[in-house]
Write a protein that holds these residues in place. Sequence first.
Motif, short mmCIF file in Angstrom:
data_model
loop_
_atom_site.label_atom_id
_atom_site.label_comp_id
_atom_site.label_asym_id
_atom_site.label_seq_id
_atom_site.Cartn_x
_atom_site.Cartn_y
_atom_site.Cartn_z
N ASP A 109 0.86 -1.17 0.00
CA ASP A 109 0.00 0.00 0.00
C ASP A 109 0.90 1.23 0.00
O ASP A 109 1.37 1.70 1.04
CB ASP A 109 -0.91 0.00 1.24
CG ASP A 109 -1.95 1.09 1.16
OD1 ASP A 109 -1.96 1.83 0.15
OD2 ASP A 109 -2.75 1.22 2.11
N LEU A 110 1.16 1.76 -1.23
CA LEU A 110 2.12 2.85 -1.39
C LEU A 110 1.46 4.23 -1.37
O LEU A 110 2.17 5.24 -1.41
CB LEU A 110 2.90 2.68 -2.70
CG LEU A 110 3.72 1.40 -2.82
CD1 LEU A 110 4.41 1.35 -4.17
CD2 LEU A 110 4.74 1.32 -1.70
N TYR A 111 0.14 4.29 -1.37
CA TYR A 111 -0.63 5.53 -1.32
C TYR A 111 -0.51 6.35 -2.61
O TYR A 111 -1.50 6.86 -3.12
CB TYR A 111 -0.21 6.39 -0.12
CG TYR A 111 -0.52 5.77 1.22
CD1 TYR A 111 -1.78 5.88 1.80
CD2 TYR A 111 0.46 5.05 1.92
CE1 TYR A 111 -2.06 5.30 3.03
CE2 TYR A 111 0.19 4.48 3.14
CZ TYR A 111 -1.08 4.60 3.69
OH TYR A 111 -1.35 4.01 4.91
N VAL A 112 0.69 6.53 -3.11
CA VAL A 112 0.91 7.36 -4.30
C VAL A 112 1.18 6.44 -5.50
O VAL A 112 2.18 5.72 -5.52
CB VAL A 112 2.10 8.32 -4.11
CG1 VAL A 112 2.32 9.16 -5.37
CG2 VAL A 112 1.86 9.21 -2.91
N PRO A 113 0.32 6.46 -6.53
CA PRO A 113 0.51 5.59 -7.70
C PRO A 113 1.51 6.20 -8.68
O PRO A 113 1.14 6.83 -9.68
CB PRO A 113 -0.89 5.53 -8.30
CG PRO A 113 -1.50 6.84 -7.95
CD PRO A 113 -0.93 7.25 -6.63
N VAL A 114 2.77 6.01 -8.42
CA VAL A 114 3.82 6.69 -9.18
C VAL A 114 3.73 6.35 -10.67
O VAL A 114 3.71 7.23 -11.54
CB VAL A 114 5.20 6.32 -8.63
CG1 VAL A 114 6.30 6.98 -9.47
CG2 VAL A 114 5.32 6.74 -7.17
N PHE A 115 3.65 5.08 -11.00
CA PHE A 115 3.69 4.69 -12.41
C PHE A 115 2.37 5.01 -13.12
O PHE A 115 2.37 5.25 -14.33
CB PHE A 115 4.02 3.20 -12.52
CG PHE A 115 5.43 2.89 -12.16
CD1 PHE A 115 6.45 3.12 -13.06
CD2 PHE A 115 5.76 2.41 -10.90
CE1 PHE A 115 7.77 2.84 -12.73
CE2 PHE A 115 7.07 2.13 -10.57
CZ PHE A 115 8.09 2.35 -11.47
N THR A 116 1.27 5.04 -12.40
CA THR A 116 0.02 5.49 -13.00
C THR A 116 0.08 6.97 -13.34
O THR A 116 -0.39 7.39 -14.41
CB THR A 116 -1.16 5.21 -12.05
OG1 THR A 116 -1.23 3.82 -11.78
CG2 THR A 116 -2.46 5.68 -12.66
N LEU A 117 0.70 7.76 -12.48
CA LEU A 117 0.86 9.19 -12.76
C LEU A 117 1.80 9.41 -13.95
O LEU A 117 1.56 10.29 -14.79
CB LEU A 117 1.39 9.91 -11.52
CG LEU A 117 0.45 9.93 -10.30
CD1 LEU A 117 1.11 10.66 -9.15
CD2 LEU A 117 -0.87 10.57 -10.64
N LEU A 118 2.85 8.61 -14.04
CA LEU A 118 3.74 8.72 -15.20
C LEU A 118 3.02 8.32 -16.48
O LEU A 118 3.21 8.95 -17.53
CB LEU A 118 4.97 7.83 -14.99
CG LEU A 118 5.98 8.30 -13.93
CD1 LEU A 118 7.09 7.27 -13.77
CD2 LEU A 118 6.57 9.65 -14.31
#
Length: 446
Positions: free
Chosen positions: A270-279
């Motif tokens: 559970d990383l909270y921030v979807p880094v690769f989705t935002l990229l």
Amino acid sequence: MTVTYSSKVANATFFSFHRLLLRWKGSIYKLLYREFILFVLLYTTLSLVYRLVLYDDQKRLFEKLSMYCDKYAEQIPVTFVLGFYVTLVVNRWWNQFVNLPWPDRLMFHISSCVKGKDEYGRLLRRTLVRYVNLTSLLIFRSVSTAVCKRFPTMEHVVEAGFMTPEERKVFENIRSPHLKYWIPVVWFSNLASKARQEGRIQDSIDLQNILNEMNLFRTWCATLFGYDWVGIPLVYTQVVTLAVYTFFFACLIGRQFLDPARKYAGHELDLYVPVFTLLQFFFYSGWLKVAEQLINPFGEDDDDFEANWIIDRNLQVSLLAVDEMHMNLPHMTKDMYWNDSEARPPYTLAAADYCIPSFLGSTTDMGYTHTHTHTHSLYIIVSHCVLVVNSALNLSAEVVCLLVKSVSLWQHVCTSLSASVSKVLKSYLNNIGYFFVPVEKVPRLP
């Protein structure tokens, strides 16, 4: 408004493109930051609702919906549809740039072929190039929002000097439901024919060349009008836009981090921030924004064509070429290489590394050429030794022939020797006083 950065990437260096990432004007950040912020806000809102608002049974339903959206969102062919669409838009954008109307070729012909340094000759040349510029202005007014804002009515065209009040009356009295950019072309053709009849254009071939160039100029204008009239089919633009938007709408739900305690596949963290989705949003939406900006390069975006600058430049340069520069030539003098058969312009110290020899073909520097050269050098050296011994001892012809055959055999043996051996042998013979003779004086094998 065109953003130019060619000088920043003239040389490929370590991380040479990183200097461009912090620029704002014309950047992807300026185009996309609103959509990006909206996507982040929506994603964060859904995440907070899932974590803090929903009850357990509602969470289970949301988790099923999230996994469903994540599974089937990948079936939307975003990459294929978007890639093909952007390629089509970029090709269309470049073709419009290639067909921008430039009067340079026409003004060269008019300046050199329309004779007369009197007032009438000057008026004739200036009127011809003014009709050329009026043609392009009428086209730019119909396709460019920036030019239309600058010249909203024909009165503004008259005030800018592209058209006289009398020409405006004639222009408006011609009844046609179509765009009347072709009227100055007709005026130009008739005026050029009149100049030929009056002897201002001394040859019919010159008249034909001028009219051919005017036809080419009209073709450029008509091509821009055609691109403005017939665009990329609306249905294709809609398909691409819907594909991108629906994909990321599904990602808002499908890319949520679910409760790791439920042990769903792919949701162990559970990383909270979807880094690769935002990229992914940044790249796909940025791709779509590129197409959105380039689909009509005659707007007011940062990278749109400078249509108003083109109008100003064309008028100033063309009038200068046919008026002040008409037959105004500098005095001819002998150039600095007059008696030099090999003209070589000098290099500055900063450009010394760019002084290179001429290219003579890819086979010039092949390895066997060097081997043959060194072996042939050894053969010449030893053959010269035979000549020196013969002149000193006055040997018989049979002995000389035997020595020459020995040299030939030794030549085959020396094919495996390196170039360094040849250099050492040459240096030794030079030190003991021997000199080299031309190749034609070396005795030939019988």
